[in-house]
Enzyme design. Structure first.
Site, PDB file in Angstrom:
ATOM      1  N   PRO A  78      52.530  53.827  16.934  1.00 49.79           N
ATOM      2  CA  PRO A  78      53.061  53.178  15.736  1.00 49.79           C
ATOM      3  C   PRO A  78      52.158  53.425  14.523  1.00 49.79           C
ATOM      4  O   PRO A  78      50.952  53.179  14.577  1.00 49.79           O
ATOM      5  CB  PRO A  78      53.069  51.692  16.120  1.00 49.79           C
ATOM      6  CG  PRO A  78      53.097  51.689  17.611  1.00 49.79           C
ATOM      7  CD  PRO A  78      52.297  52.887  18.031  1.00 49.79           C
ATOM      8  N   GLU A  79      52.754  53.940  13.456  1.00 43.94           N
ATOM      9  CA  GLU A  79      52.029  54.163  12.211  1.00 43.94           C
ATOM     10  C   GLU A  79      52.549  53.170  11.182  1.00 43.94           C
ATOM     11  O   GLU A  79      53.277  52.234  11.530  1.00 43.94           O
ATOM     12  CB  GLU A  79      52.188  55.621  11.783  1.00 43.94           C
ATOM     13  CG  GLU A  79      51.675  56.583  12.861  1.00 43.94           C
ATOM     14  CD  GLU A  79      51.893  58.055  12.552  1.00 43.94           C
ATOM     15  OE1 GLU A  79      52.189  58.393  11.387  1.00 43.94           O
ATOM     16  OE2 GLU A  79      51.782  58.867  13.475  1.00 43.94           O
TER      17      GLU A  79
END
Length: 270
Positions: A2-3
């Site tokens: 997850p960014e």
């Protein structure tokens, strides 16, 4: 992993379910996930706290409570799920928050995620948040700022762009997209970037991340947002995971740069 766009998506999904909910109890099945405080104090301090708001700083989720901020980093594969009390607890659900009508379960197959419980006083000047650089939309993120940060950086810009102490929220997927749009070769030393290239990085970081947020992030491999919300930005990717350049149609180079899979066009990114 997850960014920034994925964490922003998770934040918005959780806000719909959790605001004004009181934490009645907490179960910690993997104690190493809790940082800087004992599990016993973590549980005791969280009981009867109400979730006032959920914010984001970089890739961190910030659950604002009455007296504390609960900081959560999803790392590689962290996910949050809303579950009923009688739903089976799987072996990867390591932290469970109990509310009146449901449970919030933190699921992490690799156990890399981390949580901090900090007093509300000045958390942005306290580790881990104090170590973070500017958000992509911060007015202080400008050419002069990047020049000062990059001037002694001899590493490839591909690697330096991932440095969360300079610009937060950029991970491997968006790194490739930003450099492609900026027509910058990922091997170029950060210290050698021109003002025009620095300006392109700033502008394209905003363009890429804004579009990714709008589309709910990118669903690749292990990442899905909480509650089955899947990102659609993977349908908009120009080079990452692709084989052919969308501009010149040459075969893309797929190489490892400091251990990170990197997709780029040697023709368009000279």
């Amino acid at each position: 992993m997850p960014e920034l766009p994925e964490v922003e998506t998770v934040k918005e999904v959780l806000k719909k379910e959790l605001l004004n909910q009181k934490i009645l109890d907490v179960i910690v099945n993997y104690p190493k996930m809790i940082e800087q405080i004992s599990v016993e104090d973590f549980i005791k301090n969280l009981k009867n706290q109400v979730i006032i708001d959920i914010k984001r700083r970089g890739k961190w989720l910030l659950f604002e409570l009455n007296d504390y901020f609960l900081l959560s980093h999803l790392r590689m594969e962290g996910k949050y799920y809303i579950k009923n009390f009688d739903d089976e607890v799987t072996r990867h659900q390591h932290v469970i928050f109990k509310f009146k009508d449901f449970e919030l379960r933190y699921n992490d197959t690799r156990k890399f995620g981390r949580m901090y419980l900090l007093k509300k006083n000045n958390i942005y000047n306290t580790k881990p948040l104090s170590e973070l650089g500017y958000e992509p939309w911060d007015v202080n993120l400008n050419i002069e700022y990047l020049k000062s940060k990059y001037k002694n950086k001899k590493n490839p810009i591909k690697t330096v762009l991932l440095d969360q102490s300079i610009i937060v929220g950029i991970g491997n997927i968006y790194d490739d997209e930003i450099l492609f749009l900026s027509k910058i070769n990922p091997y170029k030393k950060a210290s050698d970037l021109t003002d025009i290239e620095l300006s392109s990085i700033i502008n394209n970081t905003k363009v890429v991340l804004e579009k990714a947020i709008k589309l709910g992030g990118t669903t690749i491999k292990s990442y899905t947002s909480s509650e089955g919300v899947h990102g659609r930005f993977q349908n908009e990717l120009l080079v990452h995971t692709k084989k052919e350049c969308p501009i010149c149609h040459n075969k893309l180079n797929i190489e490892k740069i400091n251990g990170r899979s990197t997709y780029y066009c040697a023709n368009c990114q000279k």
